[in-house]
Design an enzyme around this catalytic site. Structure first.
Site, PDB file in Angstrom:
ATOM      1  N   ILE A   1       0.835  -1.200   0.000  1.00 55.52           N
ATOM      2  CA  ILE A   1       0.000   0.000   0.000  1.00 55.52           C
ATOM      3  C   ILE A   1       0.875   1.257   0.000  1.00 55.52           C
ATOM      4  CG2 ILE A   1      -1.704   1.321   1.345  1.00 55.52           C
ATOM      5  CD1 ILE A   1      -2.707  -1.381   0.307  1.00 55.52           C
TER       6      ILE A   1
ATOM      7  N   LYS B   1      -2.384  -0.559  11.550  1.00 58.66           N
ATOM      8  CA  LYS B   1      -3.540  -0.040  10.837  1.00 58.66           C
ATOM      9  C   LYS B   1      -4.650  -1.065  10.696  1.00 58.66           C
ATOM     10  CE  LYS B   1      -0.616   3.256   8.456  1.00 58.66           C
ATOM     11  NZ  LYS B   1       0.694   2.685   8.861  1.00 58.66           N
TER      12      LYS B   1
ATOM     13  N   CYS C   1       4.712 -25.072 -14.411  1.00 56.86           N
ATOM     14  CA  CYS C   1       5.858 -24.348 -14.961  1.00 56.86           C
ATOM     15  C   CYS C   1       7.090 -24.449 -14.078  1.00 56.86           C
ATOM     16  CB  CYS C   1       5.505 -22.891 -15.230  1.00 56.86           C
ATOM     17  SG  CYS C   1       5.167 -21.942 -13.746  1.00 56.86           S
TER      18      CYS C   1
ATOM     19  N   ARG D   1       7.417  -6.729  10.260  1.00 57.37           N
ATOM     20  CA  ARG D   1       7.623  -5.286  10.279  1.00 57.37           C
ATOM     21  C   ARG D   1       8.824  -5.012  11.193  1.00 57.37           C
ATOM     22  NH1 ARG D   1       2.496  -6.732  11.597  1.00 57.37           N
ATOM     23  NH2 ARG D   1       0.704  -5.897  10.478  1.00 57.37           N
TER      24      ARG D   1
ATOM     25  N   HIS E   1       0.446   4.627   1.376  1.00 63.70           N
ATOM     26  CA  HIS E   1      -0.482   5.285   2.294  1.00 63.70           C
ATOM     27  C   HIS E   1      -0.556   6.785   2.034  1.00 63.70           C
ATOM     28  CE1 HIS E   1      -1.040   1.754   4.831  1.00 63.70           C
ATOM     29  NE2 HIS E   1       0.260   1.529   4.701  1.00 63.70           N
TER      30      HIS E   1
ATOM     31  N   SER F   1       5.629   3.353   1.460  1.00 64.08           N
ATOM     32  CA  SER F   1       5.178   4.658   0.961  1.00 64.08           C
ATOM     33  C   SER F   1       6.282   5.697   1.097  1.00 64.08           C
ATOM     34  CB  SER F   1       3.972   5.142   1.769  1.00 64.08           C
ATOM     35  OG  SER F   1       3.121   4.084   2.093  1.00 64.08           O
TER      36      SER F   1
ATOM     37  N   CYS G   1       4.493 -20.414 -18.320  1.00 64.03           N
ATOM     38  CA  CYS G   1       3.497 -20.402 -17.238  1.00 64.03           C
ATOM     39  C   CYS G   1       2.124 -20.223 -17.876  1.00 64.03           C
ATOM     40  CB  CYS G   1       3.798 -19.273 -16.252  1.00 64.03           C
ATOM     41  SG  CYS G   1       2.474 -18.945 -15.080  1.00 64.03           S
TER      42      CYS G   1
END
Lengths: 417, 476
Positions: free
Chosen positions: B48, B250, B442, B311, B50, B342, B400
């Site tokens: 993301i 979050k 694959c 994290r 943010h 971000s 693939c």
């Protein structure tokens, strides 16, 4: 743009049988598209025997079974392109495909036969917790490494799922010197053929644990072990039954999924139970001139049945191309009370032959009856000493019986204990 | 080897720092302990970008987030990385949470976040038809977006390498000496000398800092588990859907990915082991339950894979981007947890500025800011496909099936600057093996291609470096 009467997508047992039958019925312009380097499909890596008992009355290996059809394809001068991937089918039955030598192919066809086969369910679909270490693969992938590439994917093996490929690979890995510690099966019964349980597990003293699953995968880079646990009647792990098993490989044989991406993209109606197309007795789909057969239609347990079904589709496609189909009047088929599905899902009562209905039950039954009803009235009943999800059943609806049915009628097949 | 700067850690942070430095006339080594870049937090996060209303005003997080998010679209364009400005919604499920939304709105304004707006439930439902009946409203942030974090990292490294950065893999720094103004980094076998060191080692930042006697950093890995769903349910979220934030982060989000899948997660659990990225059945079940609070029709049926990431949470509770107290030539870039992705473009610039001021280097005249867009056969028109196969027939062979990835694309991935060396490396660069069958078909072909192109036996190819071998000995 190339032009063919029939384009067959997939050069495995289904595609080859369908193409040969269409040729026999008088269609000359046929092209088979195969994504692998050779014709034969998955049979090429199935080097064990057991193929052809029903169709040829002989016990053949997978490549031998495939070879008989490859020879016929060559003899009949049916065109094929290998290493060629079909990308798209359009509304008007134009097939787009691609390969190294021709580049992008655009092929106008009158009829298309879908014979793409199926793929194995991957780990992600099971959401097994734990690490994402190397050493977790589907049984079919392992089979390719061992039988085609000639390398061992592991030495100490746990197999989850007792489908036929899992059972076959338990024996294969053992013969190659690996130690297969256990085969775990989530259900209280195996979905594999009885003969495979005997010949691949019992004969090698490999334990089969029913109502048992893998709940954790351990190891940083490479698998170092798995945790297995028994499951209750709702298939949930029972706390306290966890057991750690040291191994470097987890093979998954947890189901096959028909490969219907092309089918779905062109908007063909699919049966949510089979994950294959909804077809009539000629194996024609909801899209005019598009037929389907083999494991892309529904997962078979024996290639012999794939061959027979594909011949039906080949004949149907030939008749479609050569004309002579009258306006159909359909009745539908429906599995009830223990019968998971029936193929075909609809039958044209103006058909002038007998119609064989294939079906599968949802659990193991002993000394039960399969009952066929037309609009609620019993028309056929068969005693069956044993019914199992792993073994396909069939029943023939004779043509004179069919002639007595009316458009919109329903045939139901059920299990009665 | 001697360098002006050694950046330790080829995650998104280290890679973008190296890429910014590669604009200048300085020699840079990007040192990575794994077999590839983006092997830890950068490959397992929410993906993301943010908007920046969460962080405390005045914090480094707030500053870097808003600046980074503003830089992201242009950076992704330069590096040919997919970025989608889908915007985000924080959904409130109660009147109290509606109050929280207004607080977030005010905080966001203070942080300089553009375009924030409170949606009532009608507007929310219009934007997200599958949102829960319980939803009361949402905070709309148009500047938020989604990006592929490992693709961004790979692209940054490729671009840095094209501009002269040396990418050194499989070099785990376990000793750092400092003498005569020069650091010597050692892995026990070989050495790298550098005037400046950037410590961008993610959850291992504290251990790397400790190698020069800097004990000021304490990294606590906070594990997040995710589930990735099939593209067939990608339409269940049009924007990134958050719930109201808590102390641990979050919360559980439901978001589309740039590839059209749906991603749900993450959980948040503080753990000890910095290498523990295992998923657990209980946590995944909790993630689903929490996600269903936002989008009730979610099920596990469409899950194609699950994963966990760590994290790099630091006790200081803000980004640490500053020279070490022990040695001013050693720059710590630590505690880069959310909104780290971000912020990455801004952090790259910020650290570059610090170093260039010290080094006094000039900008290169021949810096190539753009990374050539990789061939993406699946996105091409039929005319483009014809043309590319005519140029190179390898683009005519599909390897693939699920994602329609060609041999040509896989060869490109292997031969790219800082190219793929293992199966997962090919997967992250091309998407081969990321589809429904998860490499069932694959996988073995990718192994063959890697072996052929790298000139090794197929049983030497690994899934992701180290001991992650795929094949053992030959059969009997």
């Amino acid at each position: 743009m190339l032009n063919y009467d029939i384009v067959v997508i997939g050069g495995g047992p289904a595609g080859m049988a369908a193409a040969l039958k269409a040729k026999e019925c008088g269609v000359d312009s046929i092209l088979i598209l195969e994504r692998a380097e050779t014709l034969g499909g998955i049979l090429e890596q199935c080097i064990h025997t057991g193929f052809g008992l029903h169709y040829f009355g002989e016990e053949l290996s997978g490549p031998e079974y495939a070879d008989r059809f490859i020879s016929l394809v060559d003899e009949q001068k049916i065109e094929y392109k290998t290493d060629t991937m079909a990308l798209e089918i359009t509304e008007n039955n134009v097939v787009y495909a691609v390969n190294k030598t021709d580049g992008l192919l655009e092929i106008q066809s009158k009829a298309v036969i879908l014979a793409m086969g199926c793929r194995e369910r991957p780990r992600g679909a099971l959401n097994i917790a734990g690490s994402r270490a190397s050493g977790v693969m589907s049984a079919g992938t392992a089979q390719k490494y061992v039988n085609i590439d000639g390398y061992m994917p592991g030495k100490k093996v746990v197999i989850l799922g007792s489908g036929d490929i899992g059972l076959i690979m338990a024996r294969r890995m053992t013969l190659e010197g690996a130690e297969v510690k256990v085969v775990c099966e989530l259900m209280p019964y195996s979905s594999g053929l009885t003969r495979n349980i005997v010949q691949c597990l019992d004969d090698f003293n490999i334990p089969l644990r029913l109502s048992c699953t893998v709940i954790g995968i351990h190891g940083k880079d490479r698998v170092e072990g798995v945790t297995i646990a028994n499951v209750d009647e709702n298939r949930r792990p029972i706390p306290g039954t966890e057991e750690y098993i040291e191994c470097d490989t987890l093979l998954l044989s947890v189901g096959l999924i028909p490969e219907n991406e092309l089918t779905r993209a062109v908007g063909i109606e699919l049966d949510p139970v089979t994950s294959g197309a909804v077809v009539d007795e000629n194996r024609e789909t909801s899209h005019n001139g598009v037929f389907a057969c083999g494991n892309v239609l529904h997962v078979h347990d024996l290639v012999d049945y794939v061959t027979l079904e594909s011949q039906t589709a080949g004949e149907g496609a030939a008749r479609y191309v050569l004309g002579g189909n009258n306006e159909p009047e359909y009745i539908t088929t429906k599995g009830v009370n223990g019968v998971r599905y029936i193929v075909p899902q609809k039958v044209n009562i103006k058909n002038d032959g007998d119609v064989k209905l294939y079906f599968r039950v949802g659990q193991v039954y002993k000394n039960a009856k399969t009952v066929v009803k037309y609009n609620g009235e019993e028309i056929i009943s068969k005693k069956r000493p044993r019914l199992a999800p792993g073994e396909m059943e069939s029943v023939i609806i004779k043509n004179d019986m069919l002639k007595g049915f009316a458009e919109g009628g329903i045939i139901e097949i059920s299990v009665e204990e | 080897m001697n360098y002006d700067v050694a950046v330790i850690g080829a995650g998104v942070i280290g890679s973008l720092i190296a890429r910014e430095l590669s604009r200048y006339d300085v020699s840079v080594a990007l040192v990575e302990k794994c077999n590839d870049m983006a092997m830890a937090t950068s490959k397992a996060n929410s993906a993301i970008v943010h908007a920046g209303f969460d962080a405390k005003p005045g914090s480094m997080k707030a500053k870097m987030n808003v600046e980074g998010t503003a830089l992201m679209p242009a950076l992704c364009k330069d590096l040919s990385v997919p970025f989608k400005p889908v915007g985000s919604l924080v959904v409130a499920f109660s009147d109290e949470e509606m109050v929280t939304l207004h607080e977030l709105l005010e905080r966001g304004k203070g942080n300089g976040v553009p375009g924030l707006e409170i949606y009532d439930v009608e507007k929310l439902r219009e934007e997200e038809p599958f949102i829960s009946e319980e939803a009361k409203g949402a905070l709309w942030a148009p500047s938020a977006g989604i990006v592929c974090p490992y693709e961004l990292t790979i692209a940054a490294v490729e671009n840095a390498v094209v501009n002269g950065t040396e990418f050194i893999r499989n070099f785990e720094v376990n000793k750092i000496d400092f003498a005569d103004g020069i650091f010597t980094l050692s892995n026990g076998e070989s050495e790298i000398n550098a005037k400046y060191v950037v410590n961008a080692a993610g959850v291992f930042c504290d251990e790397i800092a400790a190698l020069i006697g800097d004990d000021s950093i304490c990294t606590m890995p906070r594990k997040g588990e995710y589930m990735l769903c099939d593209k067939s349910i990608g339409h269940l979220a049009n924007h990134t859907i958050f719930q109201c934030p808590s102390k641990m982060g979050k919360g559980i989000l439901v978001t589309p990915t740039v590839d059209g899948n749906l991603l749900i997660g993450p959980s948040a659990l503080d753990i000890e082991d910095k290498t523990d990225v295992t998923t657990t059945a209980g946590t995944l079940a909790d993630v689903l339950t929490a996600a269903k609070r936002s989008v009730p029709c979610l099920t596990t049926r469409e899950v194609i894979t699950s994963f966990a990431g760590l994290r790099a949470h630091c006790t200081r509770d803000d980004f640490i981007i500053e020279p070490s107290e022990k040695n001013a030539q050693f720059i710590n870039v630590a505690g880069i947890e959310s909104p780290g992705l971000s912020s990455a473009p801004a952090i790259g610039l910020y650290v570059k500025d610090m170093l260039i001021k010290e080094l006094g280097a000039a900008e290169k005249a021949d810096f190539k800011s753009e990374r050539e867009e990789p061939v993406r056969f699946r996105h091409m028109s039929n005319e483009e496909r014809k043309a590319i196969i005519a140029k190179n027939p390898a683009y005519g062979r599909i390897i693939c099936r699920c994602e329609t990835i060609t041999e040509g694309e896989i060869l490109d991935a292997i031969h790219a600057p800082a190219g793929a060396r293992d199966v997962d490396g090919v997967k992250r660069r091309t998407r081969a093996g990321m589809g429904r069958c998860q490499g069932g078909f694959c996988g073995s072909k990718v192994v063959e291609l890697l072996a052929r192109e790298l000139g090794v036996e197929i049983n030497e190819i690994t899934k992701c470096g180290g001991n992650s071998k795929i094949l053992y000995d030959r059969t009997k």
